[in-house]
Design a protein around this motif. Sequence first.
Motif, PDB file in Angstrom:
ATOM      1  N   ILE A 156     -35.067 -28.930   7.848  1.00  0.00           N
ATOM      2  CA  ILE A 156     -34.669 -28.100   6.708  1.00  0.00           C
ATOM      3  C   ILE A 156     -33.469 -28.713   6.005  1.00  0.00           C
ATOM      4  O   ILE A 156     -33.464 -28.893   4.785  1.00  0.00           O
ATOM      5  CB  ILE A 156     -34.380 -26.653   7.161  1.00  0.00           C
ATOM      6  CG1 ILE A 156     -35.674 -25.975   7.613  1.00  0.00           C
ATOM      7  CG2 ILE A 156     -33.691 -25.856   6.048  1.00  0.00           C
ATOM      8  CD1 ILE A 156     -35.463 -24.677   8.388  1.00  0.00           C
ATOM      9  N   VAL A 157     -32.437 -29.046   6.763  1.00  0.00           N
ATOM     10  CA  VAL A 157     -31.203 -29.594   6.191  1.00  0.00           C
ATOM     11  C   VAL A 157     -31.460 -30.897   5.445  1.00  0.00           C
ATOM     12  O   VAL A 157     -30.832 -31.159   4.415  1.00  0.00           O
ATOM     13  CB  VAL A 157     -30.139 -29.789   7.295  1.00  0.00           C
ATOM     14  CG1 VAL A 157     -28.991 -30.656   6.829  1.00  0.00           C
ATOM     15  CG2 VAL A 157     -29.598 -28.439   7.736  1.00  0.00           C
ATOM     16  N   ALA A 158     -32.391 -31.688   5.931  1.00  0.00           N
ATOM     17  CA  ALA A 158     -32.695 -32.974   5.291  1.00  0.00           C
ATOM     18  C   ALA A 158     -33.156 -32.800   3.850  1.00  0.00           C
ATOM     19  O   ALA A 158     -32.993 -33.709   3.032  1.00  0.00           O
ATOM     20  CB  ALA A 158     -33.743 -33.730   6.104  1.00  0.00           C
ATOM     21  N   GLY A 159     -33.677 -31.632   3.515  1.00  0.00           N
ATOM     22  CA  GLY A 159     -34.160 -31.380   2.170  1.00  0.00           C
ATOM     23  C   GLY A 159     -33.119 -30.820   1.216  1.00  0.00           C
ATOM     24  O   GLY A 159     -33.450 -30.467   0.082  1.00  0.00           O
ATOM     25  N   PHE A 160     -31.886 -30.732   1.650  1.00  0.00           N
ATOM     26  CA  PHE A 160     -30.824 -30.148   0.839  1.00  0.00           C
ATOM     27  C   PHE A 160     -29.646 -31.103   0.734  1.00  0.00           C
ATOM     28  O   PHE A 160     -29.382 -31.886   1.642  1.00  0.00           O
ATOM     29  CB  PHE A 160     -30.314 -28.842   1.477  1.00  0.00           C
ATOM     30  CG  PHE A 160     -31.258 -27.684   1.380  1.00  0.00           C
ATOM     31  CD1 PHE A 160     -31.150 -26.784   0.334  1.00  0.00           C
ATOM     32  CD2 PHE A 160     -32.240 -27.485   2.332  1.00  0.00           C
ATOM     33  CE1 PHE A 160     -32.014 -25.698   0.242  1.00  0.00           C
ATOM     34  CE2 PHE A 160     -33.108 -26.410   2.257  1.00  0.00           C
ATOM     35  CZ  PHE A 160     -33.000 -25.507   1.205  1.00  0.00           C
ATOM     36  N   ASP A 161     -28.919 -31.006  -0.370  1.00  0.00           N
ATOM     37  CA  ASP A 161     -27.634 -31.679  -0.502  1.00  0.00           C
ATOM     38  C   ASP A 161     -26.567 -30.788   0.139  1.00  0.00           C
ATOM     39  O   ASP A 161     -26.741 -29.563   0.223  1.00  0.00           O
ATOM     40  CB  ASP A 161     -27.280 -31.899  -1.978  1.00  0.00           C
ATOM     41  CG  ASP A 161     -28.183 -32.927  -2.645  1.00  0.00           C
ATOM     42  OD1 ASP A 161     -28.650 -33.858  -1.952  1.00  0.00           O
ATOM     43  OD2 ASP A 161     -28.422 -32.783  -3.860  1.00  0.00           O
ATOM     44  N   LEU A 162     -25.452 -31.387   0.531  1.00  0.00           N
ATOM     45  CA  LEU A 162     -24.387 -30.622   1.184  1.00  0.00           C
ATOM     46  C   LEU A 162     -23.835 -29.509   0.305  1.00  0.00           C
ATOM     47  O   LEU A 162     -23.389 -28.475   0.800  1.00  0.00           O
ATOM     48  CB  LEU A 162     -23.253 -31.538   1.632  1.00  0.00           C
ATOM     49  CG  LEU A 162     -23.584 -32.529   2.739  1.00  0.00           C
ATOM     50  CD1 LEU A 162     -22.379 -33.423   3.028  1.00  0.00           C
ATOM     51  CD2 LEU A 162     -24.036 -31.816   4.003  1.00  0.00           C
ATOM     52  N   GLY A 163     -23.862 -29.683  -0.997  1.00  0.00           N
ATOM     53  CA  GLY A 163     -23.347 -28.676  -1.910  1.00  0.00           C
ATOM     54  C   GLY A 163     -24.346 -27.591  -2.274  1.00  0.00           C
ATOM     55  O   GLY A 163     -23.978 -26.598  -2.906  1.00  0.00           O
ATOM     56  N   ASP A 164     -25.610 -27.743  -1.900  1.00  0.00           N
ATOM     57  CA  ASP A 164     -26.610 -26.709  -2.162  1.00  0.00           C
ATOM     58  C   ASP A 164     -26.236 -25.441  -1.403  1.00  0.00           C
ATOM     59  O   ASP A 164     -25.548 -25.499  -0.381  1.00  0.00           O
ATOM     60  CB  ASP A 164     -28.003 -27.173  -1.727  1.00  0.00           C
ATOM     61  CG  ASP A 164     -28.565 -28.284  -2.608  1.00  0.00           C
ATOM     62  OD1 ASP A 164     -28.067 -28.477  -3.734  1.00  0.00           O
ATOM     63  OD2 ASP A 164     -29.512 -28.963  -2.145  1.00  0.00           O
ATOM     64  N   VAL A 165     -26.709 -24.314  -1.891  1.00  0.00           N
ATOM     65  CA  VAL A 165     -26.384 -23.038  -1.248  1.00  0.00           C
ATOM     66  C   VAL A 165     -27.643 -22.366  -0.729  1.00  0.00           C
ATOM     67  O   VAL A 165     -28.756 -22.630  -1.188  1.00  0.00           O
ATOM     68  CB  VAL A 165     -25.620 -22.083  -2.185  1.00  0.00           C
ATOM     69  CG1 VAL A 165     -24.270 -22.678  -2.575  1.00  0.00           C
ATOM     70  CG2 VAL A 165     -26.434 -21.729  -3.411  1.00  0.00           C
TER      71      VAL A 165
END
Length: 170
Positions: free
Chosen positions: A113-122
């Motif tokens: 899941i995390v791999a599909g998001f940027d660190l700043g995404d909410v």
Amino acid sequence: MRPPLTADERTQLTGWLDHLRSLVRVKCEGLSEADAHRSLLPTSPLTTVAGLVSHLRWVEYSWFTENLLGTPDEGQTPFTEGGHPDAEMFVDDVPLARLLDDYDAECARSNEIVAGFDLGDVERAVVRDTGHASVRYILCHMIEETARHLGHLDIIRELLDGTTGYEKLN
């Protein structure tokens, strides 16, 4: 394994979280079923090795699947409106090996899941009035959550059989 000393922020955050996650299984190695489910704290009877592993699994699910992805609870989580606040820790009848396998599988899903998001995404779910947590916040929180409960596992394990610290890791 700890992340490289000079890695980028994402690698540091996910690396530390994965390192701490791996220690959960280490802290459980060699425990009997009886000891894994033994309650040692009179004021916190659900705080057992098995209960903590189950709690960590559900915290992973809650933060990454429900909150970050926004997947609605379809009755599969132990948390219910007006229910016991620690319902996920009622696992006396669940073998420790299954709890650990479920935890490992949940951690793998969380990483996907995390791999599909940027660190700043909410997070996509609306879970609090104060706003949405970023992926960065969630990773930091999960590091804190996992480390705190590893400390609990350390204490319980020492009370059960005297096993302490990192001797199995060196």
